[in-house]
Write an enzyme that holds these catalytic residues in place. Structure first.
Site, PDB file in Angstrom:
ATOM      1  CG  HIS A 191      -2.189  -0.918   0.721  1.00 46.85           C
ATOM      2  ND1 HIS A 191      -2.282  -2.219   1.126  1.00 46.85           N
ATOM      3  CD2 HIS A 191      -3.223  -0.702  -0.125  1.00 46.85           C
ATOM      4  CE1 HIS A 191      -3.341  -2.768   0.570  1.00 46.85           C
ATOM      5  NE2 HIS A 191      -3.937  -1.869  -0.187  1.00 46.85           N
ATOM      6  NE  ARG A 298      -6.209   0.302  -2.510  1.00 46.32           N
ATOM      7  CZ  ARG A 298      -5.695   0.417  -3.736  1.00 46.32           C
ATOM      8  NH1 ARG A 298      -5.594   1.611  -4.296  1.00 46.32           N
ATOM      9  NH2 ARG A 298      -5.294  -0.651  -4.402  1.00 46.32           N
ATOM     10  NE  ARG A 334     -11.147  -1.554  -0.899  1.00 46.84           N
ATOM     11  CZ  ARG A 334      -9.897  -1.855  -1.198  1.00 46.84           C
ATOM     12  NH1 ARG A 334      -9.623  -2.757  -2.122  1.00 46.84           N
ATOM     13  NH2 ARG A 334      -8.903  -1.229  -0.602  1.00 46.84           N
ATOM     14  CD  GLU A 433     -10.039  -7.952  -2.952  1.00 42.05           C
ATOM     15  OE1 GLU A 433      -8.996  -7.362  -3.240  1.00 42.05           O
ATOM     16  OE2 GLU A 433     -10.870  -7.491  -2.152  1.00 42.05           O
ATOM     17  CG  ASN A 456      -3.167  -4.723  -6.379  1.00 44.35           C
ATOM     18  OD1 ASN A 456      -2.783  -4.821  -7.534  1.00 44.35           O
ATOM     19  ND2 ASN A 456      -3.609  -3.592  -5.866  1.00 44.35           N
ATOM     20  CG  ASP A 457      -5.666  -8.594  -1.905  1.00 41.50           C
ATOM     21  OD1 ASP A 457      -4.631  -8.903  -1.293  1.00 41.50           O
ATOM     22  OD2 ASP A 457      -6.370  -7.617  -1.596  1.00 41.50           O
ATOM     23  NE  ARG A 467      -1.327  -6.107  -1.875  1.00 42.81           N
ATOM     24  CZ  ARG A 467      -2.511  -5.525  -2.016  1.00 42.81           C
ATOM     25  NH1 ARG A 467      -3.624  -6.232  -1.847  1.00 42.81           N
ATOM     26  NH2 ARG A 467      -2.593  -4.275  -2.349  1.00 42.81           N
ATOM     27  CB  CYS A 504      -9.925  -1.404  -8.972  1.00 50.04           C
ATOM     28  SG  CYS A 504     -10.416  -2.689  -7.825  1.00 50.04           S
TER      29      CYS A 504
HETATM   30  C1  PEP Z   1      -6.589  -5.381  -5.127  1.00 50.26           C
HETATM   31  O1  PEP Z   1      -6.463  -6.269  -4.274  1.00 50.26           O
HETATM   32  O2  PEP Z   1      -6.252  -5.527  -6.311  1.00 50.26           O
HETATM   33  C2  PEP Z   1      -7.142  -4.073  -4.762  1.00 50.26           C
HETATM   34  C3  PEP Z   1      -7.413  -3.180  -5.683  1.00 50.26           C
HETATM   35  O3  PEP Z   1      -7.324  -3.795  -3.440  1.00 50.26           O
HETATM   36  P1  PEP Z   1      -6.131  -3.451  -2.436  1.00 50.26           P
HETATM   37  O4  PEP Z   1      -4.899  -3.204  -3.266  1.00 50.26           O
HETATM   38  O5  PEP Z   1      -6.512  -2.237  -1.669  1.00 50.26           O
HETATM   39  O6  PEP Z   1      -6.044  -4.666  -1.598  1.00 50.26           O
HETATM   40 MG    MG Z   2      -7.431  -6.109  -2.366  1.00 49.09          MG
END
Ligand code: PEP
Ligand code: MG
Length: 575
Positions: A191, A298, A334, A433, A456-457, A467, A504
């Site tokens: 993040h 977020r 979200r 995700e 990402n997840d 990650r 996203c």
């Molecule tokens: C993701 O997981 O791709 C996402 C957009 O949410 P975050 O990165 O906040 O976990």
């Molecule tokens: Mg996520």
């Protein structure tokens, strides 16, 4: 001699400035049990004064950079240092036990911290425990003559060098002075990396040893495009750096011409390019970069920027600002995604072996429904001011989605009964995700209004690779056919039910992935605002009829690298 460091490119841009190394100070001390009380109290009162001066300055900077509300935490810290009970108890301990002030300060602070932390049902008091801990650290640093690095006090052009940066450290960075950062650990989708892109600060993460190779005051070039840094560059390096910076700026100028252009493919197919944001202030950058939507807000950053759970009205004001700021363009917010690497000091979570696999996101919301319902009410009220869509993070099963949707419906009905105006059409969707959810996209598609794929997840869970851990970053494989198949499955079944699909996760702005995703029929691409124009420029050069063949070949390839090769060959033939 110049030293080169390699890392992971986290945020585009190139800059040069002086290093500001953020290291945890050594605050160890020995207990003295026959101290000179008069001397100790004098030392203590001097340290107290210096700490108050620091905090007044930090507060002033925070007010200027982040606004009055965010600066209030420092007011609370000053109040502790002016609290006669706190100070009196420390002075009494020095007098009665004849201990040094370091010992008295830490004993009394620990006592207050335990009392506050024991107030299980009082989130506000738990927040005060964190405040006492912070304040104690500052006074202790003055007593020991150790300097406490404070990024929000930086007032000359600097490159931050640190082992890691938490999202809240990153939020405090003033981009007028912080020209870049480099960390030892972390990945492109951690993040702090995501926030560096929002703040448009060039960044390199996961360099492994930046903090041991860079000293305070060194000159550092940060190349956030190629993921490298040069420490104490020679003339040659500086010349190359200036050339690369000019090239990057020229490209930015070219892309800027597309600010008001539609996101069309070469053969006229329409896509939407939106932005990911953290706070209402980020809307300006979305508009400046030609964003057609907010594909992900977020909302947890609102919670992280606060000292206690934000009230319904506070949240309502923030959401309203985003929704109305986007002027009728869609805004997907979200619900709170706390847990994993995002923490709230006032909402302590149980210690877990695997926080990313634990009590997180919708799992907390469904369990702590009072928090969830407050957020939903604020969101529903904000829907009156534009085009709002709500999505739930980390949905793994049909039941979870149904439960969350039911709570949404209940709060919406209550507001309507109370004659509170609400928007006509609030779409309710979910983040895709978790691989298990992607495998049942056909079932979930019947209940949702849309999916937004959080790669990402989705990548970390598909490959079982944290990650944020640079040691396993080789497994961050967005083009691997296994992942592409999960994405394809999601798009195919959503479309079958007439629902739209966005993405996203960071992959949506990845220039190798974009052609494949267009070929698979992804509808909306949501990314860091600074990637929008580059992506629009790429989209406008591509023909979707040819892209669906490319996507098919990618789905049938064997490895991540094979897919990269396919895309490269495709781009060369279709220049
Ligand atoms: C993701 O997981 O791709 C996402 C957009 O949410 P975050 O990165 O906040 O976990
Ligand atoms: Mg996520």
């Amino acid at each position: 001699m110049s030293v080169k460091l390699k890392g992971i490119a986290a945020s585009n841009g190139i800059s040069i400035a002086t290093a500001y190394v953020l290291t945890e100070p050594n605050l160890k001390f020995d207990r003295i049990s026959n101290a000179n009380c008069k001397n100790e109290k004098l030392r203590f009162s001097k340290a107290l004064e210096k700490s108050k001066q620091d905090l007044a300055l930090i507060k002033k900077h925070a007010e200027e950079n982040m606004g009055e509300e965010e600066a209030q935490v420092f007011e609370a810290h000053i109040a502790i240092l002016n609290d006669p009970e706190f100070i009196g108890t420390i002075e009494n301990e020095i007098d009665n036990d004849k201990v040094n002030s370091e010992q008295a300060l830490s004993d009394v602070s620990n006592k207050f911290i335990s009392i506050f932390e024991a107030m299980d049902d009082n989130e506000y008091m738990k927040g005060r425990a964190a405040d006492v801990r912070d304040v104690c650290k500052r006074v202790l640093s003055h007593l020991l003559g150790v300097s406490l690095p404070t990024p929000s006090l930086i007032d000359k052009e600097s490159i931050i060098v640190s082992h890691d940066l938490t999202p809240s450290d990153t939020a405090q960075l003033n981009k007028n002075y912080v020209k870049g950062f480099i960390t030892d650990i972390g990945g492109r989708t951690s993040h702090s990396a995501i926030m560096s892109r929002t703040l448009e600060i060039p960044a390199v993460v996961g360099s492994e040893d930046a903090t041991s190779k860079i000293k305070n005051g060194d000159t550092v070039i940060i190349d956030g495009i190629n993921g490298m840094a040069i420490v104490n560059p020679n003339e040659d390096d500086v010349e190359k750096f200036q050339k690369a910076k000019r090239q990057f700026e020229n490209r930015l100028k070219e892309w800027a011409k597309l600010k008001d252009a539609p996101s069309l493919s070469l053969n006229g197919e329409q896509f939407t390019i939106g932005a990911n944001i953290g706070t209402p202030d980020d809307v300006k950058s979305v508009i400046d970069n030609g964003g057609e939507a907010v594909g992900l807000m977020r909302s947890e950053f609102l919670y992280m920027d606060s000292n206690e759970l934000p009230t319904e009205d506070e949240q309502f004001e923030a959401y309203k600002k985003v929704v109305s700021g986007m002027n009728g363009k869609q805004v997907v917010i979200r619900t709170m995604d706390i847990g994993g690497d995002k923490h709230l000091p006032y909402l302590p979570l149980p210690e877990e072996m695997n926080p990313f696999l634990g009590y997180r996101a919708i799992r907390i919301s469904l369990d702590r429904q009072e928090i969830f319902r407050t957020q939903l009410r604020a969101l529903i009220r904000a829907s009156e001011f534009g085009k709002l869509a709500i999505m739930f993070p980390m949905i793994a099963t049909v039941d979870e989605f149904k439960q969350a949707k039911k709570i949404f419906e209940e709060e919406k009905s209550k507001l309507i009964e109370q004659m509170v105006p609400v928007g006509a059409n609030i779409e309710v969707g979910m983040m895709m995700e978790i691989p298990a959810a992607a495998m049942i996209a056909d079932k979930l598609a019947k209940y949702v209004d849309f999916f937004s794929i959080g790669t990402n997840d989705l990548i970390q869970y598909s490959f079982a690779a944290d990650r944020g851990n640079e040691r396993v970053s080789y497994l961050y494989q967005p083009y691997n056919p296994s992942l592409l198949r999960l994405i394809k499955n999601t798009i195919k079944y959503a479309h079958k039910e007439g629902k739209w699909v966005g993405m996203c996760g960071e992959m949506a702005g990845d220039q190798v992935a974009v052609p494949i995703l267009m070929g698979m029929g992804l509808d909306e691409f949501s990314m860091s605002a600074t990637s929008i124009l580059q992506t629009r420029s790429l989209m406008r050069k591509l023909d979707t009829k040819k892209l669906s063949e490319l996507a098919n070949s990618a789905l049938n390839a064997e490895t991540n690298d094979d897919v990269i090769k396919l895309v490269k060959e495709f781009t060369q033939h279709n220049k």
